[in-house]
Design a protein around this motif. Structure first.
Motif, PDB file in Angstrom:
ATOM      1  N   LYS A 509       0.836  -1.205   0.000  1.00  0.00           N
ATOM      2  CA  LYS A 509       0.000   0.000   0.000  1.00  0.00           C
ATOM      3  C   LYS A 509       0.870   1.254   0.000  1.00  0.00           C
ATOM      4  O   LYS A 509       0.606   2.231  -0.719  1.00  0.00           O
ATOM      5  N   LEU A 512       2.199   1.716  -3.388  1.00  0.00           N
ATOM      6  CA  LEU A 512       1.207   2.286  -4.301  1.00  0.00           C
ATOM      7  C   LEU A 512       1.068   3.799  -4.080  1.00  0.00           C
ATOM      8  O   LEU A 512       0.860   4.582  -5.030  1.00  0.00           O
ATOM      9  N   GLN A 513       1.152   4.225  -2.820  1.00  0.00           N
ATOM     10  CA  GLN A 513       1.099   5.662  -2.541  1.00  0.00           C
ATOM     11  C   GLN A 513       2.267   6.386  -3.202  1.00  0.00           C
ATOM     12  O   GLN A 513       2.110   7.488  -3.749  1.00  0.00           O
ATOM     13  N   ARG A 516       1.431   6.625  -6.728  1.00  0.00           N
ATOM     14  CA  ARG A 516       0.429   7.687  -6.964  1.00  0.00           C
ATOM     15  C   ARG A 516       1.123   9.057  -6.994  1.00  0.00           C
ATOM     16  O   ARG A 516       0.788   9.909  -7.838  1.00  0.00           O
ATOM     17  N   LYS A 517       2.089   9.277  -6.078  1.00  0.00           N
ATOM     18  CA  LYS A 517       2.835  10.537  -6.090  1.00  0.00           C
ATOM     19  C   LYS A 517       3.595  10.713  -7.397  1.00  0.00           C
ATOM     20  O   LYS A 517       3.626  11.802  -7.982  1.00  0.00           O
ATOM     21  N   VAL A 519       2.851   9.367 -10.257  1.00  0.00           N
ATOM     22  CA  VAL A 519       1.889   9.628 -11.342  1.00  0.00           C
ATOM     23  C   VAL A 519       1.487  11.098 -11.328  1.00  0.00           C
ATOM     24  O   VAL A 519       1.314  11.736 -12.381  1.00  0.00           O
ATOM     25  N   GLY A 520       1.360  11.686 -10.125  1.00  0.00           N
ATOM     26  CA  GLY A 520       1.023  13.113 -10.049  1.00  0.00           C
ATOM     27  C   GLY A 520       2.112  13.969 -10.682  1.00  0.00           C
ATOM     28  O   GLY A 520       1.821  14.935 -11.410  1.00  0.00           O
ATOM     29  N   THR A 523       1.852  13.669 -14.331  1.00  0.00           N
ATOM     30  CA  THR A 523       0.707  14.447 -14.848  1.00  0.00           C
ATOM     31  C   THR A 523       1.104  15.920 -15.011  1.00  0.00           C
ATOM     32  O   THR A 523       0.800  16.571 -16.034  1.00  0.00           O
ATOM     33  N   ASN A 572      -4.374   5.847 -12.470  1.00  0.00           N
ATOM     34  CA  ASN A 572      -4.983   6.331 -11.230  1.00  0.00           C
ATOM     35  C   ASN A 572      -6.196   5.507 -10.855  1.00  0.00           C
ATOM     36  O   ASN A 572      -6.425   5.173  -9.688  1.00  0.00           O
ATOM     37  N   ILE A 575      -4.955   2.166  -9.509  1.00  0.00           N
ATOM     38  CA  ILE A 575      -4.388   2.310  -8.161  1.00  0.00           C
ATOM     39  C   ILE A 575      -5.506   2.468  -7.135  1.00  0.00           C
ATOM     40  O   ILE A 575      -5.465   1.888  -6.042  1.00  0.00           O
ATOM     41  N   LYS A 576      -6.532   3.204  -7.510  1.00  0.00           N
ATOM     42  CA  LYS A 576      -7.648   3.404  -6.588  1.00  0.00           C
ATOM     43  C   LYS A 576      -8.347   2.076  -6.295  1.00  0.00           C
ATOM     44  O   LYS A 576      -8.675   1.758  -5.148  1.00  0.00           O
TER      45      LYS A 576
END
Length: 699
Positions: A509, A512-513, A516-517, A519-520, A523, A572, A575-576
């Protein structure tokens, strides 16, 4: 005695060997050796053990030496033949080397260029004499004869068809050997090259040199080696044994001619061969070896002959020397055997006569033979035997006197024993009756004890059956307790594994966080890239035609930025979804760990209950074992009592039997004592006779 001496060792050996040869039983002949005198036996043993092996070794030694002489002669013959063949091979090498040396001579090269016959002939004749050539010939560049040593003034002959000239002008250095009417010829050719480098090296001639293998060569081989030599070329024979003026020339050549069998052997092997041949009434050992050309074809055969007179004489002399040595050894052995056998037999004969004196009763006689050998020790033992015999006779005489008085005393003792025997008969009868009554009582007691023992044994068997069943139940409970224990351990291990899985999911987890960072960040980079692409497109439009290529690139970058945004949106979403699934998985894992914890507690409680059951079964088994042990002890004690009674019964029965035997023995003893008194009377008479015989010995 005369009959024994007339049996000679040679006749004895002959008869024994005849018995073996006629397939008779040899032991029937050998059994007659007991009738032969010792002296003849010794001589026979020497003949068999010494003389026969000595004769055989003499024969074998003579034959071995003779074979060695013959082999050495054969080796010498082969060595001579090899050295003679070596001379022919040396001629071939010399021909090749000399042709090569002469072809490089500057003078000869000049004479070939100028076509000068006179100077070329002078040059060849002088060199042929110096290097001992039998023949030399030079051809010019037109393959015409320039000069030859046997006819110096001859020139101009066409040599274009000559095989050796062709080889020379072809640039080859060739050497051949071929048969001729007078023997064989070795020829070697070498091309003569020009030395003008400006126009190129050309063949301007050829030189041929020649060595002849003829009667002169054969005679020179004989002078060097001292052996008769022959050269076979076709049907021609050139030999040192042949005199062309001899009236028996054809007969000698016929004897020298090689047989067809030997020719076949030489043709197949092309190696040395040897045979024995009679020439002019004398035997010769003749060795042959073929002479081959470059194509391994036999062009001639060289032979070396050695008279066998020397070999035969040497072999005979060696055999005579060895025979004389062997004969001297045999005569010495016979003489030594005769003297030795006499020194052995004479003392033995003296001992035979001394034995007769002892046999006549003169026990004080002594043998006068002295010595430290076996016969001397035998005489000493003979005298010791006479002393022992004399002492024995004295002891026998004393024993006879003692036996006479003892026999009378023994008769009185026997009569007393007879009276005691009658009393023993009466006592044994009483013991017999008492033993019978005791035996019947013991049998009744033994029956009662046996019944008690059977009851105790049945009780012990039943308690053992109970113990076996309780042990079976105990094993089942222990097995189930172990299974529960293993189940509890497995549950604890599974709980730990689930907890580890929870930790792994938490770590996943966190990862994955981090994704996610990332991926931000991607973006933001894509948005910035899209903005840059838009600005670039605007600048390209301002530039006009010069910015069209850059505008295309900016458009492609913008499209790539849009595709990156779409991909990031998909990631995203994934991941969610993963976050949602992981939360659900963590809840399930925690609930499973709680359930496994409760199951482990129940399994441990059940395992403890099974342990209490096992403890109770052990206490029951202990009490039953005590009962079984006491019943077993009772059965064992009754068995012991039964055994004691049985042994007492057996003893009682044995007492009855022994008393009966004692009664019968007493009766037999009385009868034997009567017979013993009669035998003592007879013994007394024999002792008197023995005493009269002992008086004859002189001690």
């Amino acid at each position: 005695m005369n009959r024994l001496n007339n049996t000679s060792p040679f006749n004895l050996l002959k008869s024994t060997l005849i018995g073996f040869r006629k397939n008779k039983r040899p032991y029937q002949k050998l059994s007659k050796l007991s009738n032969v005198s010792i002296r003849n036996k010794i001589i026979s043993i020497v003949i068999i053990a010494v003389l026969i092996p000595m004769g055989m070794s003499t024969y074998i030694s003579g034959k071995t030496v003779a074979d060695k002489i013959e082999n050495e002669a054969k080796a010498r013959l082969f060595d001579t033949l090899d050295s003679s063949i070596f001379y022919i091979e040396d001629y071939q090498k010399r021909a090749k080397d000399n042709a090569s040396i002469l072809s490089n001579a500057a003078e000869l090269r000049q004479y070939c260029t100028d076509g000068d016959n006179l100077k070329a002939s002078q040059f060849l004749v002088q060199l042929s004499s110096e290097i001992e050539l039998d023949f030399a010939m030079v051809a010019d560049k037109d393959k015409k004869l320039l000069s030859r040593t046997d006819q110096p003034m001859r020139s101009g002959d066409d040599l274009s068809n000559d095989y050796m000239i062709k080889s020379g002008f072809a640039g080859f250095r060739n050497t051949i050997i071929y048969p001729t009417a007078n023997g064989m010829t070795i020829q070697s050719v070498s091309p003569i090259k020009s030395s003008t480098a400006a126009t190129g090296v050309q063949t301007i001639g050829a030189i041929i040199i020649q060595y002849n293998i003829d009667r002169h060569f054969v005679e020179s081989i004989k002078e060097m080696n001292g052996m008769e030599t022959a050269l076979y070329v076709g049907d021609s024979i050139i030999s040192t044994l042949v005199d062309e003026k001899d009236p028996n020339l054809s007969e000698i050549k016929s004897e020298l001619r090689i047989s067809s069998d030997m020719q076949d052997r030489l043709a197949k092997s092309k190696e040395q061969q040897i045979e024995t041949k009679k020439i002019e009434g004398k035997l010769y050992s003749v060795a042959y070896k073929p002479i081959c050309n470059n194509k391994s074809e036999i062009v001639g055969i060289l032979s070396i002959a050695m008279p066998q007179d020397e070999i035969v004489t040497a072999k005979k002399n060696v055999q005579i020397y060895i025979f004389m040595i062997g004969l001297a050894g045999i005569l010495f052995a016979i003489l030594f055997t005769a003297l030795t056998s006499k020194s052995i037999v004479n003392p033995i004969r003296k001992l035979v006569s001394d034995t007769k004196v002892i046999a006549e009763g003169n026990l004080i006689y002594k043998s006068d033979i002295n010595g430290k050998d076996e016969v001397g020790r035998l005489a000493s033992e003979f005298n010791a035997m006479a002393d022992s015999l004399r002492n024995l006779i004295l002891q026998v005489r004393h024993t006879v006197d003692t036996s006479t008085s003892s026999s009378k005393t023994l008769t009185l003792y026997i009569k007393d024993v007879r009276e005691i025997s009658h009393k023993v008969e009466a006592i044994s009868e009483s013991i017999k009756q008492g033993s019978q009554e005791q035996f019947e009582y013991l049998n009744q007691t033994k029956s009662e004890i046996t019944n008690v023992s059977i009851s105790a044994t049945e009780i012990s068997s039943q308690t053992e059956e109970i113990v076996r069943h309780t042990n079976t139940a105990k094993q089942v409970v222990e097995k189930e307790a172990n299974s529960l224990k293993e189940l509890a351990n497995s549950m604890y291990f599974t709980r730990d594994t689930i907890m580890n899985m929870t930790n792994k999911i938490a770590d996943f987890k966190l990862n994955l966080q981090q994704v996610r960072k990332a991926v931000g960040i991607i973006t933001a980079i894509a948005a910035q890239t899209k903005l840059l692409a838009l600005n670039a497109a605007i600048e390209a439009a301002r530039a006009g035609d010069a910015g069209k290529g850059f505008g295309v690139v900016a458009e492609e970058v913008r499209k790539l930025s849009d595709e990156s945004n779409n991909s990031i949106a998909i990631i995203n979403g994934i991941i969610k979804a993963l976050f949602t699934e992981m939360e659900a998985t963590i809840n399930v894992v925690k609930e499973s760990a709680s359930n496994f914890e409760r199951c482990s507690t129940i399994a441990n409680s059940t395992e403890k209950s099974f342990g209490d059951i096992v403890h109770t079964i052990n206490e029951v088994n202990s009490m039953i074992s005590d009962i079984s042990g006491k019943a077993g002890m009772q059965a064992a004690n009754t068995d012991k009592i039964s055994n004691i009674i049985r042994d007492a019964s057996i003893i009682s029965q044995d007492s009855f039997s022994q008393s009966e035997l004692m009664h019968e023995g007493a009766l037999k003893q009385s009868r034997q004592l009567v017979k013993l008194i009669e035998e003592l009377d007879m013994l007394t008479g024999d002792i008197g006779k023995t005493h009269s015989v002992m008086e004859k010995f002189n001690v």
